[in-house]
Design an enzyme around this catalytic site. Structure first.
Site, PDB file in Angstrom:
ATOM      1  N   GLU A   1      13.552 -13.720   5.517  1.00  0.00           N
ATOM      2  CA  GLU A   1      12.477 -13.759   4.506  1.00  0.00           C
ATOM      3  C   GLU A   1      13.160 -13.827   3.134  1.00  0.00           C
ATOM      4  O   GLU A   1      13.484 -12.811   2.532  1.00  0.00           O
ATOM      5  CB  GLU A   1      11.615 -12.503   4.630  1.00  0.00           C
ATOM      6  CG  GLU A   1      10.394 -12.546   3.747  1.00  0.00           C
ATOM      7  CD  GLU A   1       9.642 -11.236   3.760  1.00  0.00           C
ATOM      8  OE1 GLU A   1       8.419 -11.259   3.918  1.00  0.00           O
ATOM      9  OE2 GLU A   1      10.275 -10.173   3.600  1.00  0.00           O
TER      10      GLU A   1
ATOM     11  N   GLU B   1       5.706  -2.077   7.558  1.00  0.00           N
ATOM     12  CA  GLU B   1       6.908  -2.442   6.788  1.00  0.00           C
ATOM     13  C   GLU B   1       7.065  -1.543   5.556  1.00  0.00           C
ATOM     14  O   GLU B   1       6.259  -1.631   4.621  1.00  0.00           O
ATOM     15  CB  GLU B   1       6.814  -3.905   6.332  1.00  0.00           C
ATOM     16  CG  GLU B   1       8.032  -4.335   5.527  1.00  0.00           C
ATOM     17  CD  GLU B   1       8.037  -5.821   5.153  1.00  0.00           C
ATOM     18  OE1 GLU B   1       7.020  -6.495   5.344  1.00  0.00           O
ATOM     19  OE2 GLU B   1       9.083  -6.273   4.657  1.00  0.00           O
TER      20      GLU B   1
HETATM   21  C1  LER Z   1       6.977  -8.806   2.845  1.00  0.00           C
HETATM   22  O1  LER Z   1       7.540  -8.875   4.111  1.00  0.00           O
HETATM   23  C2  LER Z   1       7.876  -8.194   1.886  1.00  0.00           C
HETATM   24  O2  LER Z   1       8.997  -7.910   2.169  1.00  0.00           O
HETATM   25  C3  LER Z   1       7.381  -7.892   0.552  1.00  0.00           C
HETATM   26  O3  LER Z   1       8.447  -7.734  -0.343  1.00  0.00           O
HETATM   27  C4  LER Z   1       6.407  -8.889   0.028  1.00  0.00           C
HETATM   28  O4  LER Z   1       5.907  -8.339  -1.116  1.00  0.00           O
HETATM   29 MN    MN Z   2       9.740  -8.183   4.252  1.00  0.00          MN
END
Ligand code: LER
Ligand code: MN
Length: 269
Positions: free
Chosen positions: A245, A151
């Site tokens: 999220e 990510e």
């Molecule tokens: C986690 O998926 C994320 O996007 C981060 O910003 C967490 O720190």
């Molecule tokens: Mn994230």
């Protein structure tokens, strides 16, 4: 297309970006709102009671679509790029546990901030340590039929792999078939030139997408152009999971409801 929501244990740090806490409560709430799955944000695999989780999934028909690992870094500070080899051994052990769990629940494990920082030794040293561990984990994950998702995270949270462009460049270099990107449109809003166009340009590297608006509220409650994002993803033929999220604001159930109500028409297209 399938929609999930990120959840965590009731003991997670307040900083965890999730709407619901407590696995049972979260799964029941997500199912009642019509989500297809949940993403488990864990600090280690031992947080999960497999029997209880399976019973909840059977009852609700929800799936776990990913194990996410932001809590590993948030709680322990462990990272792939650490100069200390014992700390790197510890992070390997934790991630192998997450992969074992994902073999039964989740199919993907994400790598967020635990990938680590670039320190005074510079980017090449950080990248070398990172690549050694991610490749070892990706090989291990193949044997369990689990995929890894890297990510890109914005510069205010980490200084290594911030944009989707940087993530794609690194994955091209690593060239491991079991590692894909997990773009998060909140981070992309800060780091990438365009959101929809970059997703389309790098679609071959994309395995999963995090959704939040520009302010981490539910999609539709900030200024991110989701129409543009979904048009580009349609052109790209993206068929993977989306996971919400977001912050639990104005309150958890309302935020989760706002998100699914706003996203449903895009996902039905
Ligand atoms: C986690 O998926 C994320 O996007 C981060 O910003 C967490 O720190
Ligand atoms: Mn994230």
């Amino acid at each position: 297309m399938k929609l999930s929501i990120a959840i965590t244990s009731e003991h997670a740090l307040p900083s965890a970006f999730v709407v619901f806490r407590g696995f049972e409560e979260s799964i029941l709430q997500a199912a009642a709102l019509g989500y297809d799955g949940v993403e488990l944000a864990l600090k280690n695999a031992g947080e999960i009671n497999r029997k209880e989780l399976q019973a909840l999934l059977n009852k609700t028909r929800l799936r776990v679509c990913c194990i996410s690992t932001g809590q590993v870094y948030a709680e322990t500070g462990l990272m792939f790029t650490d100069v200390d080899r014992w700390k790197r051994a510890e992070v390997r052990k934790i991630f192998k546990g997450m992969i074992d769990l994902a073999a039964d629940f989740g199919q993907f494990v994400n790598i967020g901030r635990a990938r680590g920082q670039i320190d005074e030794e510079g980017v090449d040293a950080a990248e070398e340590r990172f690549v050694e561990i991610i490749c070892e984990l990706a090989d291990y994950a193949v044997t369990k039929e689990v995929g890894l998702l890297l990510e890109p995270v914005n510069r205010y949270e980490i200084n290594f792999i911030n944009s989707v462009e940087e993530g794609a460049r690194l994955l091209k270099k690593i060239n491991h078939p079991n590692i894909k990107l997990m773009p998060d449109v909140f981070h992309m809003n800060i780091e990438d030139v365009k959101i929809g166009a970059e997703l389309l340009r790098h679609i071959n590297y994309i395995g999963y997408i995090h959704l939040a608006d520009s302010n981490r509220l539910a999609p539709g409650w900030g200024h991110t152009d989701f129409e543009d994002i979904f048009n580009h993803l349609e052109t790209a033929g993206y068929k993977g999971w989306f996971s919400v999220e977001i912050l639990p604001k104005p309150e958890p159930r309302i935020a989760a409801k706002q998100a699914i109500e706003f996203l449903r028409p895009f996902l039905k297209k």
